[in-house]
Design an enzyme around this catalytic site. Sequence first.
Site, mmCIF file in Angstrom:
data_model
loop_
_atom_site.group_PDB
_atom_site.id
_atom_site.type_symbol
_atom_site.label_atom_id
_atom_site.label_comp_id
_atom_site.label_asym_id
_atom_site.label_seq_id
_atom_site.Cartn_x
_atom_site.Cartn_y
_atom_site.Cartn_z
ATOM 1 N N SER A 112 -103.355 -62.710 -9.461
ATOM 2 C CA SER A 112 -103.607 -62.915 -10.865
ATOM 3 C C SER A 112 -102.971 -62.301 -11.881
ATOM 4 O O SER A 112 -102.111 -61.378 -11.504
ATOM 5 C CB SER A 112 -105.208 -62.395 -11.043
ATOM 6 O OG SER A 112 -105.622 -62.308 -12.539
ATOM 7 N N SER A 113 -102.713 -62.920 -13.037
ATOM 8 C CA SER A 113 -101.624 -62.275 -13.784
ATOM 9 C C SER A 113 -101.978 -61.248 -14.555
ATOM 10 O O SER A 113 -101.219 -60.534 -15.089
ATOM 11 C CB SER A 113 -101.594 -63.717 -15.159
ATOM 12 O OG SER A 113 -102.974 -63.790 -15.669
ATOM 13 N N CYS A 114 -103.323 -60.501 -14.112
ATOM 14 C CA CYS A 114 -103.537 -59.194 -14.851
ATOM 15 C C CYS A 114 -102.717 -58.312 -13.992
ATOM 16 O O CYS A 114 -103.044 -57.123 -14.284
ATOM 17 C CB CYS A 114 -105.050 -59.037 -14.615
ATOM 18 S SG CYS A 114 -105.965 -58.934 -13.081
ATOM 19 N N TYR A 141 -109.456 -54.836 -10.533
ATOM 20 C CA TYR A 141 -109.145 -55.983 -10.033
ATOM 21 C C TYR A 141 -107.501 -56.154 -9.945
ATOM 22 O O TYR A 141 -106.871 -56.447 -8.828
ATOM 23 C CB TYR A 141 -109.439 -56.957 -10.869
ATOM 24 C CG TYR A 141 -109.406 -58.639 -10.420
ATOM 25 C CD1 TYR A 141 -110.201 -59.013 -9.121
ATOM 26 C CD2 TYR A 141 -108.651 -59.494 -11.196
ATOM 27 C CE1 TYR A 141 -109.782 -60.474 -8.645
ATOM 28 C CE2 TYR A 141 -108.439 -60.751 -10.568
ATOM 29 C CZ TYR A 141 -108.994 -61.072 -9.667
ATOM 30 O OH TYR A 141 -108.867 -62.261 -8.880
ATOM 31 N N LYS A 145 -105.187 -56.817 -6.543
ATOM 32 C CA LYS A 145 -104.429 -57.969 -6.060
ATOM 33 C C LYS A 145 -102.990 -57.559 -6.089
ATOM 34 O O LYS A 145 -102.112 -57.989 -5.434
ATOM 35 C CB LYS A 145 -104.391 -58.766 -7.542
ATOM 36 C CG LYS A 145 -105.692 -59.585 -7.743
ATOM 37 C CD LYS A 145 -106.038 -60.521 -6.384
ATOM 38 C CE LYS A 145 -107.023 -61.284 -6.414
ATOM 39 N NZ LYS A 145 -107.214 -62.255 -5.189
ATOM 40 N N HIS A 184 -115.224 -66.199 -17.391
ATOM 41 C CA HIS A 184 -113.933 -66.033 -18.304
ATOM 42 C C HIS A 184 -114.069 -66.564 -19.651
ATOM 43 O O HIS A 184 -115.172 -67.327 -20.052
ATOM 44 C CB HIS A 184 -112.812 -66.396 -17.266
ATOM 45 C CG HIS A 184 -112.684 -65.618 -16.218
ATOM 46 N ND1 HIS A 184 -112.959 -66.175 -15.092
ATOM 47 C CD2 HIS A 184 -111.655 -64.740 -15.926
ATOM 48 C CE1 HIS A 184 -112.442 -65.138 -14.322
ATOM 49 N NE2 HIS A 184 -111.466 -64.199 -15.024
#
Length: 315
Positions: A112-114, A141, A145, A184
């Site tokens: 994920s981009s987070c 999260y 990841k 989201h």
Amino acid sequence: MSDSYDLKGKRVFVAGHRGLVGKAIMRRLENEDCQLLTVGREDCDLREQAQVRDWFAANTPDAVIVAAAKVGGILANDTYPAEFLYDNLMIEANVIDAAYRSGVEKLLFLGSSCIYPKMAPQPITEDALLTGPLEPTNEWYAIAKIAGIKLCQAYRKQYGADFISAMPTNLYGPGDSFDLENSHVLPALIRKAHEAKEAGDASFEIWGTGSPRREFLHVDDLADGAIFLLQNYSGHEHVNLGSSEDLPIVELAETVCEVVGFDGDITKDTSKPDGTPRKLMSGDKIAAMGWKPQIGLREGIADAYRAFLAGERKN
């Protein structure tokens, strides 16, 4: 580094096939001459190591796509930090290790981009990983990841396993969750605009100031990019998967209103958090390999709204 991997005749396991991403990957793989393998939680809980090892030993997949994850928006991440960290750590660790032990030829882990620092330079390149503090509202999260990326890299380094990782941006499309507490931002906006239109309301509310900028990718584009990487990429570093375009949340809300047909006002609850100010990923790496997304944002929102009306969603 490129390394062609032919899916023809392969047994491909899609972990998380019932989710937004997994369903899209399943649709995309129907175009390939391969055998699809899936398993539901009722038959194999991916958080349980023994169950995962037994399933891999019995089903012997050639390729694996790890799309299984516990996911959610800002509120869900902030409310359930233990589950977001523990569940995701267990899922990825069990699947990646079982894949190595059972001789899987190729594995793609989806992150994920987070994972990137809250204040990373924009657009975010892959080498920004671990260069600064994370966004606090979804760090649980993100840490899980990041661990998945590093686990793939570790098995590649120590054992020569052809395990790769891709980092999708914010995803949306058919099969999304439209639950207002756990979804989201884009599906939440679609539901809010639709319900305001149906109720004849004069306005609906968005969280925060509306100024944070976000990048979005239709899940069918994500699936296509993921299969492209599975077939064409073999390298240590993860690869960004996005649209390379972003816009402020308030403009996103306005676009959603146009698609849905709501002509009222948009109000802002500034007591709610904004999250990361901007999170645009660089798509230069995958673009250099010859891939780019095909579905524009307005077209994609229209498709997501069609799916919402048709009941193709998780509530």
